[in-house]
Design an enzyme around this catalytic site. Sequence first.
Site, PDB file in Angstrom:
ATOM      1  N   ALA A  89      39.255  39.819  33.469  1.00  0.00           N
ATOM      2  CA  ALA A  89      40.443  40.629  32.783  1.00  0.00           C
ATOM      3  C   ALA A  89      39.543  41.809  32.312  1.00  0.00           C
ATOM      4  O   ALA A  89      38.373  41.562  31.670  1.00  0.00           O
ATOM      5  CB  ALA A  89      41.131  39.978  31.893  1.00  0.00           C
ATOM      6  N   ASP A  90      40.451  42.946  31.969  1.00  0.00           N
ATOM      7  CA  ASP A  90      40.004  44.127  31.267  1.00  0.00           C
ATOM      8  C   ASP A  90      40.022  44.071  29.845  1.00  0.00           C
ATOM      9  O   ASP A  90      39.557  44.492  29.014  1.00  0.00           O
ATOM     10  CB  ASP A  90      40.497  45.296  32.027  1.00  0.00           C
ATOM     11  CG  ASP A  90      40.058  45.430  33.410  1.00  0.00           C
ATOM     12  OD1 ASP A  90      38.563  45.295  33.454  1.00  0.00           O
ATOM     13  OD2 ASP A  90      40.718  45.586  34.456  1.00  0.00           O
ATOM     14  N   GLY A 102      40.538  46.982  36.711  1.00  0.00           N
ATOM     15  CA  GLY A 102      39.353  47.939  36.421  1.00  0.00           C
ATOM     16  C   GLY A 102      38.580  47.953  37.544  1.00  0.00           C
ATOM     17  O   GLY A 102      37.904  49.257  38.009  1.00  0.00           O
ATOM     18  N   GLU A 109      45.258  40.671  43.192  1.00  0.00           N
ATOM     19  CA  GLU A 109      45.067  39.780  42.164  1.00  0.00           C
ATOM     20  C   GLU A 109      46.252  39.228  41.571  1.00  0.00           C
ATOM     21  O   GLU A 109      46.373  37.882  41.140  1.00  0.00           O
ATOM     22  CB  GLU A 109      44.213  40.455  41.043  1.00  0.00           C
ATOM     23  CG  GLU A 109      42.602  40.642  41.288  1.00  0.00           C
ATOM     24  CD  GLU A 109      42.144  41.460  40.447  1.00  0.00           C
ATOM     25  OE1 GLU A 109      40.723  41.412  40.286  1.00  0.00           O
ATOM     26  OE2 GLU A 109      42.513  41.905  39.462  1.00  0.00           O
TER      27      GLU A 109
END
Length: 232
Positions: A89-90, A102, A109
């Site tokens: 995760a970003d 990102g 996803e």
Amino acid sequence: MSPEQIKNEKRLAGQHAAKLIENQMTIGLGTGTTVYYLVEALAQRVKSEHLQITTVATSSRTANQAKNLGITVKELDEVDHLDLTIDGADEIDSNFQGIKGGGGAHTLEKLVAKASTKNIWIVDETKLVPQLGAFPLPLEVLPYGSSLLLKRLQKEGLHPKFRLDNNGQKVFTHYHNYIIDLHLNEIKHPHLLAQWLNQQVGIVEHGLFLDIVNTVIVGKLEKAEVIPVIRH
Ligand code: 5RP
């Protein structure tokens, strides 16, 4: 935190997540540098423990890595369910809502995450934030009409920019769409923003991943911390 430390935390998170995979499971594999360590560790388990697992990858990068290491990879439409998806995760806020994309893979996803009974995110500590938005929010958009869409987003005060590669060319996604990143600094109401973005024609998918994750694994200096998600 130094890049070396961050790398180490990603490795610890990825390796820990690989231990949670059980024989006969169907697993969604995310995309990114943290997932890279997961795939590496999973391949070792498949080899040494003769694990029978099936995976679905969210990018050709992950699919190639997994296949090269001897992991079975299928298309999403070839499986009827996924037990568990593990992804990076970003940003993750204090209510476990997230920004992803990102790496520009957020549409695949999200498809894989939504088809999955359980979702785990693996991150280094820098990804945990009080509020979403410092990381630009990615939108996958259809090339047709995308300049008009950019203007519409500008008018709404969402600070959009096409994502460009090192040569200044627009980046293409897996399905040959563009990415527009929204430079928002803060997202006060993620659900309202997601609702609005969902209604805009031309946006294939946005990178807000809301109410999706069940467990977060955070790499820390010398170990991985497992955080079960409880939302308030
Ligand atoms: C790709 C993603 C990645 O999961 C996210 O960018 C995190 O990547 P990394 O593990 O390399 O920090 O959403 O679309």
